[in-house]
Design a protein around this motif. Sequence first.
Motif, PDB file in Angstrom:
ATOM      1  N   LYS A  89       0.827  -1.215   0.000  1.00 30.11           N
ATOM      2  CA  LYS A  89       0.000   0.000   0.000  1.00 30.11           C
ATOM      3  C   LYS A  89       0.860   1.263   0.000  1.00 30.11           C
ATOM      4  O   LYS A  89       0.489   2.278  -0.592  1.00 30.11           O
ATOM      5  CB  LYS A  89      -0.937  -0.012   1.213  1.00 30.11           C
ATOM      6  CG  LYS A  89      -1.995  -1.107   1.161  1.00 30.11           C
ATOM      7  CD  LYS A  89      -2.851  -0.987  -0.085  1.00 30.11           C
ATOM      8  CE  LYS A  89      -3.897  -2.062  -0.166  1.00 30.11           C
ATOM      9  NZ  LYS A  89      -4.727  -1.965  -1.395  1.00 30.11           N
ATOM     10  N   ARG A  90       2.005   1.192   0.657  1.00 25.75           N
ATOM     11  CA  ARG A  90       2.929   2.333   0.637  1.00 25.75           C
ATOM     12  C   ARG A  90       3.434   2.562  -0.782  1.00 25.75           C
ATOM     13  O   ARG A  90       3.537   3.708  -1.238  1.00 25.75           O
ATOM     14  CB  ARG A  90       4.093   2.068   1.586  1.00 25.75           C
ATOM     15  CG  ARG A  90       5.061   3.243   1.745  1.00 25.75           C
ATOM     16  CD  ARG A  90       6.095   2.927   2.810  1.00 25.75           C
ATOM     17  NE  ARG A  90       7.014   4.044   2.993  1.00 25.75           N
ATOM     18  CZ  ARG A  90       8.116   4.230   2.290  1.00 25.75           C
ATOM     19  NH1 ARG A  90       8.444   3.364   1.327  1.00 25.75           N
ATOM     20  NH2 ARG A  90       8.900   5.265   2.528  1.00 25.75           N
ATOM     21  N   ALA A  91       3.746   1.476  -1.493  1.00 28.29           N
ATOM     22  CA  ALA A  91       4.191   1.599  -2.884  1.00 28.29           C
ATOM     23  C   ALA A  91       3.065   2.112  -3.772  1.00 28.29           C
ATOM     24  O   ALA A  91       3.306   2.883  -4.713  1.00 28.29           O
ATOM     25  CB  ALA A  91       4.690   0.245  -3.388  1.00 28.29           C
ATOM     26  N   ASP A  92       1.826   1.708  -3.499  1.00 25.04           N
ATOM     27  CA  ASP A  92       0.669   2.228  -4.242  1.00 25.04           C
ATOM     28  C   ASP A  92       0.602   3.749  -4.140  1.00 25.04           C
ATOM     29  O   ASP A  92       0.381   4.454  -5.131  1.00 25.04           O
ATOM     30  CB  ASP A  92      -0.630   1.625  -3.700  1.00 25.04           C
ATOM     31  CG  ASP A  92      -0.967   0.291  -4.358  1.00 25.04           C
ATOM     32  OD1 ASP A  92      -0.311  -0.072  -5.347  1.00 25.04           O
ATOM     33  OD2 ASP A  92      -1.887  -0.392  -3.859  1.00 25.04           O
ATOM     34  N   ARG A  93       0.788   4.243  -2.918  1.00 28.50           N
ATOM     35  CA  ARG A  93       0.693   5.695  -2.696  1.00 28.50           C
ATOM     36  C   ARG A  93       1.876   6.430  -3.326  1.00 28.50           C
ATOM     37  O   ARG A  93       1.726   7.544  -3.819  1.00 28.50           O
ATOM     38  CB  ARG A  93       0.629   5.991  -1.197  1.00 28.50           C
ATOM     39  CG  ARG A  93      -0.663   5.519  -0.526  1.00 28.50           C
ATOM     40  CD  ARG A  93      -0.779   6.054   0.889  1.00 28.50           C
ATOM     41  NE  ARG A  93       0.263   5.526   1.758  1.00 28.50           N
ATOM     42  CZ  ARG A  93       0.139   4.409   2.479  1.00 28.50           C
ATOM     43  NH1 ARG A  93      -0.979   3.698   2.403  1.00 28.50           N
ATOM     44  NH2 ARG A  93       1.121   3.994   3.258  1.00 28.50           N
TER      45      ARG A  93
END
Length: 270
Positions: free
Chosen positions: A28-32
């Motif tokens: 999710k951090r990479a998504d953001r």
Amino acid sequence: MTSSPWIAALLALFLWWFFTGAILWAVKRADRAGGDAHIWSGLFGLPMLGLGAALFLAALQDISVTGAYLGFLSALLVWGWIELAFLSGLVTGPNRRECPPGVPLWERFVRAWGTVAFHEMTIGAALVLMAVAAADAANTFGFWTFAILFLARVSAKLNLFLGVPRVHTEFLSAPLSHMPSHFRTAPMNALFPVSVTALTFATSCWIERAISAPLPGQTVGFALLAAITALATLEHWFMVLPIPDEKLWRWVIPAPKTNDRLLREDPHGL
């Protein structure tokens, strides 16, 4: 390390929860972040794979309680990196397109296989390598842990393909946004009772082995296998029963703002 099977089961539960949450946090951090963040996430996770492989080999001849824990942990580390690479879109399959509506069952299966082919082959190759390494080993708990995760994941994906009532879109990453179109929702499918029955039976077998084990290391090892198999059974029930399991990882996945948090098509959990 403690030889209590109850402590071993609780540790398995904690590691399942923690590893799943850590992987989801990274994804999710990479998504953001966007851009090449998913690629870097997978690359930065490679030490986890290396550590898992090293611990797996180190524990093969260790029949102590510590050896049982290390074998179990090694399988989770190897599995965890493969799942991180999958959710990051690094190891998925050649098909990255959405499935058109109304295609025949056989075509939908071929398309669905194409979305996960490289991932499944990677897991299968890892399982074969572990089986070869553990062929004459005194401690095979690492191999069996990985085998349980593999078989349970195959079962879960087949159930998702055939149709289940509940799956969570919030467990998906941006690189896998095409995957939901390849699965379907349904009140039930014929495979689900077979899956949960087999997993429940396997759990009971591991428990029986833990009770009758002559050595503390074996007691702990079989308790760990029983716990991870029971958790795999629970994850299957999460696909059917209205249980808000997503709250277990709310610390990494914020609560959705709309009513689209339920998909009706894709896998979750370790």
